[in-house]
Design a protein around this motif. Structure first.
Motif, PDB file in Angstrom:
ATOM      1  N   LYS A   6      12.938  19.433-103.581  1.00  0.00           N
ATOM      2  CA  LYS A   6      12.511  18.805-102.575  1.00  0.00           C
ATOM      3  C   LYS A   6      13.876  18.276-101.926  1.00  0.00           C
ATOM      4  CE  LYS A   6       8.229  19.752-102.724  1.00  0.00           C
ATOM      5  NZ  LYS A   6       7.574  20.670-101.891  1.00  0.00           N
ATOM      6  N   GLU A   7      14.371  18.795-100.778  1.00  0.00           N
ATOM      7  CA  GLU A   7      15.378  18.376-100.136  1.00  0.00           C
ATOM      8  C   GLU A   7      15.048  17.388 -98.974  1.00  0.00           C
ATOM      9  OE1 GLU A   7      18.748  20.064 -97.184  1.00  0.00           O
ATOM     10  OE2 GLU A   7      17.654  21.553 -98.599  1.00  0.00           O
ATOM     11  N   ARG A   8      15.741  16.329 -98.483  1.00  0.00           N
ATOM     12  CA  ARG A   8      15.417  15.193 -97.847  1.00  0.00           C
ATOM     13  C   ARG A   8      16.454  15.086 -96.769  1.00  0.00           C
ATOM     14  NH1 ARG A   8      12.343  10.336-100.962  1.00  0.00           N
ATOM     15  NH2 ARG A   8      10.475  11.744-101.656  1.00  0.00           N
ATOM     16  N   ILE A   9      15.971  14.786 -95.374  1.00  0.00           N
ATOM     17  CA  ILE A   9      16.890  14.578 -94.485  1.00  0.00           C
ATOM     18  C   ILE A   9      16.551  13.499 -93.507  1.00  0.00           C
ATOM     19  CG2 ILE A   9      17.366  17.147 -94.096  1.00  0.00           C
ATOM     20  CD1 ILE A   9      15.700  17.228 -91.541  1.00  0.00           C
ATOM     21  N   ILE A  10      17.544  12.636 -92.714  1.00  0.00           N
ATOM     22  CA  ILE A  10      17.329  11.784 -92.114  1.00  0.00           C
ATOM     23  C   ILE A  10      17.346  12.321 -90.740  1.00  0.00           C
ATOM     24  CG2 ILE A  10      17.982   9.580 -91.445  1.00  0.00           C
ATOM     25  CD1 ILE A  10      19.391   9.115 -94.042  1.00  0.00           C
ATOM     26  N   VAL A  11      16.328  11.947 -89.817  1.00  0.00           N
ATOM     27  CA  VAL A  11      16.314  12.357 -88.319  1.00  0.00           C
ATOM     28  C   VAL A  11      16.005  11.015 -87.541  1.00  0.00           C
ATOM     29  CG1 VAL A  11      14.738  13.739 -86.790  1.00  0.00           C
ATOM     30  CG2 VAL A  11      15.038  14.576 -89.140  1.00  0.00           C
ATOM     31  N   PRO A  12      16.923  10.762 -86.423  1.00  0.00           N
ATOM     32  CA  PRO A  12      16.679   9.653 -85.887  1.00  0.00           C
ATOM     33  C   PRO A  12      15.863  10.077 -84.755  1.00  0.00           C
ATOM     34  CG  PRO A  12      18.940  10.876 -85.285  1.00  0.00           C
ATOM     35  CD  PRO A  12      18.191  11.533 -86.443  1.00  0.00           C
ATOM     36  N   ASP A  13      15.085   8.836 -84.121  1.00  0.00           N
ATOM     37  CA  ASP A  13      13.953   9.113 -82.969  1.00  0.00           C
ATOM     38  C   ASP A  13      14.744   8.915 -81.803  1.00  0.00           C
ATOM     39  OD1 ASP A  13      14.112   6.450 -82.900  1.00  0.00           O
ATOM     40  OD2 ASP A  13      12.126   5.975 -83.795  1.00  0.00           O
ATOM     41  N   GLU A  14      13.996   8.822 -80.723  1.00  0.00           N
ATOM     42  CA  GLU A  14      14.590   8.819 -79.497  1.00  0.00           C
ATOM     43  C   GLU A  14      15.038   7.278 -79.264  1.00  0.00           C
ATOM     44  OE1 GLU A  14       9.980   8.163 -79.442  1.00  0.00           O
ATOM     45  OE2 GLU A  14      11.297   9.824 -79.832  1.00  0.00           O
ATOM     46  N   ASN A  15      14.442   6.393 -79.998  1.00  0.00           N
ATOM     47  CA  ASN A  15      15.055   5.028 -79.961  1.00  0.00           C
ATOM     48  C   ASN A  15      16.194   4.745 -80.887  1.00  0.00           C
ATOM     49  OD1 ASN A  15      13.195   4.413 -78.212  1.00  0.00           O
ATOM     50  ND2 ASN A  15      11.697   3.910 -79.818  1.00  0.00           N
ATOM     51  N   GLY A  16      16.777   5.778 -81.573  1.00  0.00           N
ATOM     52  CA  GLY A  16      17.949   5.704 -82.511  1.00  0.00           C
ATOM     53  C   GLY A  16      17.435   5.195 -83.900  1.00  0.00           C
ATOM     54  N   GLU A  17      16.371   4.902 -84.004  1.00  0.00           N
ATOM     55  CA  GLU A  17      16.031   4.559 -85.831  1.00  0.00           C
ATOM     56  C   GLU A  17      15.684   5.841 -86.378  1.00  0.00           C
ATOM     57  OE1 GLU A  17      12.307   2.070 -85.901  1.00  0.00           O
ATOM     58  OE2 GLU A  17      12.605   1.587 -83.760  1.00  0.00           O
ATOM     59  N   GLU A  18      16.091   5.582 -87.551  1.00  0.00           N
ATOM     60  CA  GLU A  18      16.317   6.862 -88.667  1.00  0.00           C
ATOM     61  C   GLU A  18      14.959   6.720 -89.664  1.00  0.00           C
ATOM     62  OE1 GLU A  18      19.962   6.210 -90.711  1.00  0.00           O
ATOM     63  OE2 GLU A  18      20.965   7.000 -89.153  1.00  0.00           O
ATOM     64  N   HIS A  19      14.719   7.967 -89.811  1.00  0.00           N
ATOM     65  CA  HIS A  19      13.352   8.132 -90.523  1.00  0.00           C
ATOM     66  C   HIS A  19      13.678   9.214 -91.643  1.00  0.00           C
ATOM     67  CE1 HIS A  19      11.115   5.980 -87.660  1.00  0.00           C
ATOM     68  NE2 HIS A  19      11.744   6.346 -86.800  1.00  0.00           N
TER      69      HIS A  19
END
Length: 94
Positions: A6-19
């Motif tokens: 189970k690989e995980r990645i961090i994706v920023p949203d349009e507001n710059g918040e990371e998920h």
């Protein structure tokens, strides 16, 4: 091809918040020379319907962990991703 660990990645949203997202699978489309990734949010309650996010991606440089994500904008691309999701769902049921 499905990813076993189970690989995980961090994706920023349009507001710059990371998920934080868990990678479901990645696959390449030979005809278009494009690569796609499907992910789900790590933090969601168990009774929620799972929302799957898909992106076209390109690897940046020599580092496999550095990806540039692009939104899927055409119906043709969505059809390809949905077909792959359906195929994987069918395989899991067997």
């Amino acid at each position: 091809m499905p990813i076993e660990d189970k690989e995980r990645i961090i994706v920023p949203d349009e507001n710059g918040e990371e998920h934080l997202f868990e990678v479901l699978f990645t696959f390449d489309v030979d005809e278009t020379n494009q690569s796609y990734i499907a992910v789900v949010p790590v933090e969601q309650s168990e009774d929620e319907e799972v929302e799957v996010y898909a992106f076209r991606y390109e690897e940046n440089g020599n580092d496999d962990d550095d990806l540039a994500l692009f939104p899927i904008e055409t119906d043709e691309e969505w059809d390809i991703v949905e077909e792959m999701l359906a195929t994987l769902a069918d395989e899991e049921e067997e």
